[in-house]
Design an enzyme around this catalytic site. Structure first.
Site, PDB file in Angstrom:
ATOM      1  N   SER A 136       0.873  -1.170   0.000  1.00 40.77           N
ATOM      2  CA  SER A 136       0.000   0.000   0.000  1.00 40.77           C
ATOM      3  C   SER A 136       0.909   1.219   0.000  1.00 40.77           C
ATOM      4  CB  SER A 136      -0.877  -0.021   1.249  1.00 40.77           C
ATOM      5  OG  SER A 136      -1.612   1.187   1.340  1.00 40.77           O
ATOM      6  N   LYS A 147      -1.032  -1.149  -4.468  1.00 39.77           N
ATOM      7  CA  LYS A 147      -2.208  -0.314  -4.170  1.00 39.77           C
ATOM      8  C   LYS A 147      -1.696   1.100  -3.966  1.00 39.77           C
ATOM      9  CE  LYS A 147      -4.653   0.249   0.260  1.00 39.77           C
ATOM     10  NZ  LYS A 147      -5.372  -0.472   1.329  1.00 39.77           N
ATOM     11  N   LYS A 166      -2.792   5.061  -2.830  1.00 39.62           N
ATOM     12  CA  LYS A 166      -3.816   5.891  -2.206  1.00 39.62           C
ATOM     13  C   LYS A 166      -4.203   6.981  -3.188  1.00 39.62           C
ATOM     14  CE  LYS A 166      -3.907   4.017   1.919  1.00 39.62           C
ATOM     15  NZ  LYS A 166      -5.125   3.509   2.560  1.00 39.62           N
ATOM     16  N   ASP A 200      -7.031   3.062  -3.347  1.00 35.70           N
ATOM     17  CA  ASP A 200      -7.780   3.188  -2.085  1.00 35.70           C
ATOM     18  C   ASP A 200      -8.037   4.670  -1.832  1.00 35.70           C
ATOM     19  OD1 ASP A 200      -8.862   3.041   0.452  1.00 35.70           O
ATOM     20  OD2 ASP A 200      -7.128   2.074   1.398  1.00 35.70           O
ATOM     21  N   GLU A 235     -11.009   0.791  -3.559  1.00 35.57           N
ATOM     22  CA  GLU A 235     -11.326   0.551  -2.154  1.00 35.57           C
ATOM     23  C   GLU A 235     -11.960   1.799  -1.554  1.00 35.57           C
ATOM     24  OE1 GLU A 235      -7.823  -0.739  -0.069  1.00 35.57           O
ATOM     25  OE2 GLU A 235      -8.772  -0.642   1.895  1.00 35.57           O
ATOM     26  N   ASP A 259     -13.849  -1.147   2.950  1.00 35.68           N
ATOM     27  CA  ASP A 259     -12.945  -1.234   4.098  1.00 35.68           C
ATOM     28  C   ASP A 259     -13.674  -0.584   5.281  1.00 35.68           C
ATOM     29  OD1 ASP A 259     -10.948  -0.837   6.015  1.00 35.68           O
ATOM     30  OD2 ASP A 259      -9.527   0.140   4.693  1.00 35.68           O
ATOM     31  N   LYS A 269      -9.946  -6.466   8.211  1.00 33.46           N
ATOM     32  CA  LYS A 269      -8.986  -6.010   9.225  1.00 33.46           C
ATOM     33  C   LYS A 269      -9.587  -6.448  10.554  1.00 33.46           C
ATOM     34  CE  LYS A 269      -7.483  -1.859   6.744  1.00 33.46           C
ATOM     35  NZ  LYS A 269      -7.551  -0.382   6.680  1.00 33.46           N
ATOM     36  N   GLY A 295      -4.181  -3.687   6.149  1.00 37.44           N
ATOM     37  CA  GLY A 295      -3.111  -3.372   7.094  1.00 37.44           C
ATOM     38  C   GLY A 295      -3.372  -2.033   7.745  1.00 37.44           C
TER      39      GLY A 295
END
Ligand code: OSB
Ligand code: MG
Length: 370
Positions: free
Chosen positions: A135, A161, A163, A188, A213, A238, A262, A290
């Site tokens: 990530s 991934k 952001k 994400d 995400e 998420d 998670k 994570g």
């Protein structure tokens, strides 16, 4: 298994590299470690609540408060036949899943150590190594982003991934695709968009992303369902999924095609297994998220990731991306194929370096049955 004593420890650890999401940038992590003692053994859990209530309503201080004032009295001196009973024993307390999870996961570690079994065996894990993804936070420049991705792909990670947020989205994906071709890629948004942004988000459809995400608000199942009808990229939830019931409703509503698990978000391992099983029954793949965990929380995540429906690479990456040194030795490392072996010793199966934990500690509290 009887829980005789609980220790709460507040730690601060500097991050190797800052981590930026649509909430802002962090340079270190301040978090609570929970240890539980029973019958001569100790189990440990890491609380994923942050100092700020941005990702979730919980904070390090609310977790400390709820653990010491409310959760500890519900479990201290109690006998449990199995750690799957611990979440239910805390049901008087509403919410505060991150606080509950830290305690519950410590209880699973304790029980696994008492049985001499790796956690994965108790949880129902079926693989000996997990597929690892990275990530990558928002960087100062797109060139920095490409350089970071280059380093991580060279390390072997199986998917990337990035952001995103308004102003750092379509162009970033365009540049990543132009440079790295068909690499498994996802984004994400950490809830940075609104349903009105659907046409903009649909521009991402042409890049063949594995998923987007949490594009919309953390409580909003209905708008995610509406968005999913307007875009081709599969939505993964998420922040929206705090309970197994939320997941069922979201799946029924068509709000997501993938779910990120998670354990901190849903209250621990027992609820994570229920979530995993629900998704398996509905044909929804899951992957392990994570929360910038130290090696302690990371080890817990590795064990859970060994369950069969964790069929996509997770955000469970090598220690060196986060903390140097990590709280555990040896650190968690990724193979050139982008896999991480699931530890096979008892409990979480990694060695916690006490001096490093001491050095990072800001505050300690011990709770025992009066
Ligand atoms: O949304 O998945 C998230 C980190 C902190 C809070 C929320 C998220 C994340 C990550 C990092 O994406 C995952 C990791 O590498 O630990
Ligand atoms: Mg996320």
């Amino acid at each position: 298994m009887r829980i005789d004593r609980l220790e709460l420890r507040l730690l601060r650890l500097p991050l190797v590299h800052f981590f930026e999401t649509s909430f802002g940038r962090v340079h270190d992590r301040t978090f609570v470690l929970v240890s539980v003692d029973g019958d001569g053994a100790t189990g440990i859990g890491e609380c994923v609540a942050d100092p700020n209530p941005f990702y979730s309503a919980e904070t390090t201080r609310t977790a400390w408060h709820v653990l010491s004032e409310f959760l500890a009295p519900l479990v201290l001196g109690r006998r449990f036949a199995h750690p799957r009973e611990v979440f239910g024993a805390m049901s008087l307390v509403r919410g505060h899943n991150m606080a509950k999870a830290a305690l519950e996961m410590a209880a699973w570690d304790l029980y696994a150590r008492q049985q001499g079994l790796p956690l994965a065996r108790l949880l129902g894990g079926t693989r000996t190594a997990i597929a690892s993804g990275v990530s990558i936070g928002i960087q100062d420049t797109l060139d920095d982003l490409l350089a970071t991705i280059e380093t991580e792909l060279a390390a072997g990670y199986q998917r990337v991934k990035i952001k995103i947020k308004p102003g750092w989205d379509v162009e970033a994906v365009e540049r990543v695709r132009a440079r790295f071709g068909a690499v498994p890629l996802m984004v994400d948004a950490n809830a940075a968009y609104r349903l009105e942004d659907a046409a903009h988000l649909a521009e991402l459809d042409r890049y063949g992303l594995m998923m987007i995400e949490q594009p919309l608000d953390y409580e909003d199942i209905f708008d995610h369902a509406a968005l999913q009808r307007l875009i081709l990229t599969p939505i993964c939830l998420d922040e929206s999924i705090h309970t197994v019931r939320h997941a069922r409703d979201a799946i029924d509503a068509g709000a997501c095609r993938i779910i990120n698990v998670k354990p901190g978000r849903v209250g621990g391992f027992a609820e994570s297994i229920r979530l995993h099983d629900l998704c398996a029954a509905r044909g929804i793949p899951v992957w392990h998220g994570g929360m910038l965990e130290s090696g302690i929380g990371r080890a817990h995540n590795l064990h859970l990731s060994s369950l069969p429906n964790f069929s996509l690479p997770g955000d469970v990456a090598a220690s060196r991306r986060y903390y140097q040194p990590d709280l555990i030795d040896p650190p968690i490392e990724v193979s050139p194929e982008g896999t991480i072996p699931v530890p096979d010793g008892p409990g979480i199966g990694v060695t916690v370096v006490k001096e490093r934990v001491e050095r990072a500690t800001l505050h300690v509290a011990v709770l025992e049955k009066p």
